[in-house]
Design a protein around this motif. Sequence first.
Motif, PDB file in Angstrom:
ATOM      1  N   UNK A 281       1.865   4.914   8.688  1.00 14.61           N
ATOM      2  CA  UNK A 281       1.755   3.565   9.230  1.00 14.61           C
ATOM      3  C   UNK A 281       1.352   2.551   8.163  1.00 14.61           C
ATOM      4  N   UNK A 282       0.599   3.015   7.162  1.00 15.48           N
ATOM      5  CA  UNK A 282       0.103   2.087   6.137  1.00 15.48           C
ATOM      6  C   UNK A 282       0.866   2.219   4.825  1.00 15.48           C
ATOM      7  N   UNK A 283       2.042   2.818   4.886  1.00 13.62           N
ATOM      8  CA  UNK A 283       2.809   3.059   3.662  1.00 13.62           C
ATOM      9  C   UNK A 283       3.144   1.759   2.939  1.00 13.62           C
ATOM     10  N   UNK A 284       3.306   0.685   3.717  1.00 19.93           N
ATOM     11  CA  UNK A 284       3.638  -0.606   3.090  1.00 19.93           C
ATOM     12  C   UNK A 284       2.488  -1.095   2.216  1.00 19.93           C
ATOM     13  N   UNK A 285       1.241  -0.766   2.637  1.00 20.44           N
ATOM     14  CA  UNK A 285       0.078  -1.179   1.851  1.00 20.44           C
ATOM     15  C   UNK A 285      -0.052  -0.369   0.567  1.00 20.44           C
ATOM     16  N   UNK A 286       0.551   0.816   0.550  1.00 20.37           N
ATOM     17  CA  UNK A 286       0.490   1.661  -0.633  1.00 20.37           C
ATOM     18  C   UNK A 286       1.602   1.342  -1.630  1.00 20.37           C
ATOM     19  N   UNK A 287       2.710   0.812  -1.128  1.00 25.56           N
ATOM     20  CA  UNK A 287       3.885   0.628  -1.975  1.00 25.56           C
ATOM     21  C   UNK A 287       4.078  -0.799  -2.486  1.00 25.56           C
ATOM     22  N   UNK A 288       3.330  -1.762  -1.930  1.00 28.18           N
ATOM     23  CA  UNK A 288       3.590  -3.146  -2.338  1.00 28.18           C
ATOM     24  C   UNK A 288       2.960  -3.518  -3.683  1.00 28.18           C
ATOM     25  N   UNK A 289       2.169  -2.634  -4.260  1.00 31.71           N
ATOM     26  CA  UNK A 289       1.633  -2.876  -5.597  1.00 31.71           C
ATOM     27  C   UNK A 289       0.340  -3.649  -5.650  1.00 31.71           C
ATOM     28  N   UNK A 290      -0.084  -4.237  -4.529  1.00 34.37           N
ATOM     29  CA  UNK A 290      -1.295  -5.055  -4.535  1.00 34.37           C
ATOM     30  C   UNK A 290      -2.542  -4.216  -4.803  1.00 34.37           C
ATOM     31  N   UNK A 291      -2.627  -3.059  -4.158  1.00 28.81           N
ATOM     32  CA  UNK A 291      -3.801  -2.198  -4.340  1.00 28.81           C
ATOM     33  C   UNK A 291      -3.912  -1.739  -5.788  1.00 28.81           C
ATOM     34  N   UNK A 292      -2.793  -1.350  -6.376  1.00 36.83           N
ATOM     35  CA  UNK A 292      -2.793  -0.893  -7.766  1.00 36.83           C
ATOM     36  C   UNK A 292      -3.239  -2.001  -8.706  1.00 36.83           C
ATOM     37  N   UNK A 293      -2.822  -3.210  -8.411  1.00 32.31           N
ATOM     38  CA  UNK A 293      -3.183  -4.348  -9.252  1.00 32.31           C
ATOM     39  C   UNK A 293      -4.669  -4.663  -9.152  1.00 32.31           C
ATOM     40  N   UNK A 294      -5.234  -4.511  -7.962  1.00 36.58           N
ATOM     41  CA  UNK A 294      -6.651  -4.833  -7.739  1.00 36.58           C
ATOM     42  C   UNK A 294      -7.572  -3.739  -8.256  1.00 36.58           C
ATOM     43  N   UNK A 295      -7.230  -2.474  -7.954  1.00 41.83           N
ATOM     44  CA  UNK A 295      -8.142  -1.367  -8.237  1.00 41.83           C
ATOM     45  C   UNK A 295      -7.860  -0.655  -9.556  1.00 41.83           C
ATOM     46  N   UNK A 296      -6.602  -0.562  -9.947  1.00 40.61           N
ATOM     47  CA  UNK A 296      -6.248   0.169 -11.154  1.00 40.61           C
ATOM     48  C   UNK A 296      -5.903   1.621 -10.842  1.00 40.61           C
ATOM     49  N   UNK A 297      -4.923   2.169 -11.574  1.00 40.56           N
ATOM     50  CA  UNK A 297      -4.426   3.517 -11.290  1.00 40.56           C
ATOM     51  C   UNK A 297      -5.484   4.590 -11.533  1.00 40.56           C
ATOM     52  N   UNK A 298      -6.157   4.554 -12.674  1.00 35.94           N
ATOM     53  CA  UNK A 298      -7.127   5.608 -12.999  1.00 35.94           C
ATOM     54  C   UNK A 298      -8.334   5.597 -12.071  1.00 35.94           C
ATOM     55  N   UNK A 299      -8.945   4.437 -11.791  1.00 37.49           N
ATOM     56  CA  UNK A 299     -10.058   4.426 -10.833  1.00 37.49           C
ATOM     57  C   UNK A 299      -9.642   4.951  -9.450  1.00 37.49           C
ATOM     58  N   UNK A 300      -8.427   4.641  -9.010  1.00 39.33           N
ATOM     59  CA  UNK A 300      -7.947   5.152  -7.720  1.00 39.33           C
ATOM     60  C   UNK A 300      -7.848   6.676  -7.743  1.00 39.33           C
ATOM     61  N   UNK A 301      -7.330   7.211  -8.843  1.00 40.61           N
ATOM     62  CA  UNK A 301      -7.222   8.668  -8.985  1.00 40.61           C
ATOM     63  C   UNK A 301      -8.604   9.311  -8.962  1.00 40.61           C
ATOM     64  N   UNK A 302      -9.546   8.720  -9.662  1.00 36.95           N
ATOM     65  CA  UNK A 302     -10.919   9.235  -9.680  1.00 36.95           C
ATOM     66  C   UNK A 302     -11.514   9.221  -8.271  1.00 36.95           C
ATOM     67  N   UNK A 303     -11.302   8.131  -7.548  1.00 41.14           N
ATOM     68  CA  UNK A 303     -11.846   8.006  -6.194  1.00 41.14           C
ATOM     69  C   UNK A 303     -11.296   9.090  -5.279  1.00 41.14           C
ATOM     70  N   UNK A 304      -9.991   9.372  -5.388  1.00 43.42           N
ATOM     71  CA  UNK A 304      -9.367  10.394  -4.535  1.00 43.42           C
ATOM     72  C   UNK A 304      -9.891  11.783  -4.882  1.00 43.42           C
TER      73      UNK A 304
END
Length: 277
Positions: A205-228
């Motif tokens: 349901x939230x796939x659009x929020x994952x694919x639009x690039x906004x989250x990656x721009x705000x949080x950064x790829x490496x910090x997101x990976x660390x969080x997961x």
Amino acid sequence: MTILEAIVLGLVQGLTEFLPISSSAHLVITQLLFDISFPGFGFEILLHLGSVLAVIIYYRKDLIELIIGFFSYIKNRSEENKTNFWFSIYILVATVITGVAGILFEDYISTALKGPTVIAISLAITGISLILIERAIRTGNRTEKDMTLFDSVIIGIGQSIALIPGLSRSGTTLVFGMFAGLTKETAVRYSFLLSIPVILGSTVLAIKDLLNGELLAVAGAFPLLVAVIVTFVSSLIGIVWFINFFKRSKLIYFSIYCFVLAFVVYFFLGDVDPNQF
């Protein structure tokens, strides 16, 4: 998002997801304390994927048994696979109910019901529910073999109510499950296994929020990976700890925690603008 923030948010999500104290409330509170926010539901969904992976790893044998039993019963209607077949159906029924509720009320929940005041009230309700199930309702003796379609509907409704931030998904499903007369062990197993399709469904349901690039721009790829990754590890720890704790102790301790946290949120964060996050 810094690496430290990613680690803390991952720990918060992982350690609270399967405790009856609302991981969503803790995530919102932590974001408020760090003064950070993320667009849409993408960040929460990524962390929940870390949690659901932990459930899959922990319950891998149960899942294999359920899948094999489900299709074996369809094929040959053998009595030995009947319980696994119907238990799988009950998981699917509750998931569908929650999914429909999520689709219908997603926008409202993400805006009007995400403020600190709502979270504080929901935490207090969670605390009251835990007291009621601990003090007013006798522990049931029904297991997977005794479950009915009505049980799954009731628990599915309870899980749908828990879409409101501050209401614990695990706590609500436990309360509704034990209210239906299930044993502690059955209620916990059903609640944890039920989280798998629910979280995976919410990801779709939230796939659009994952694919639009906004989250990656705000949080950064490496910090997101660390969080997961941190979420996955801490979720495994949380699952093992809670199951062992639940066998020998009482939910009343989580109730007290919910009341204290509700007090703190209401009186110290209650005037924060919900649109901030």
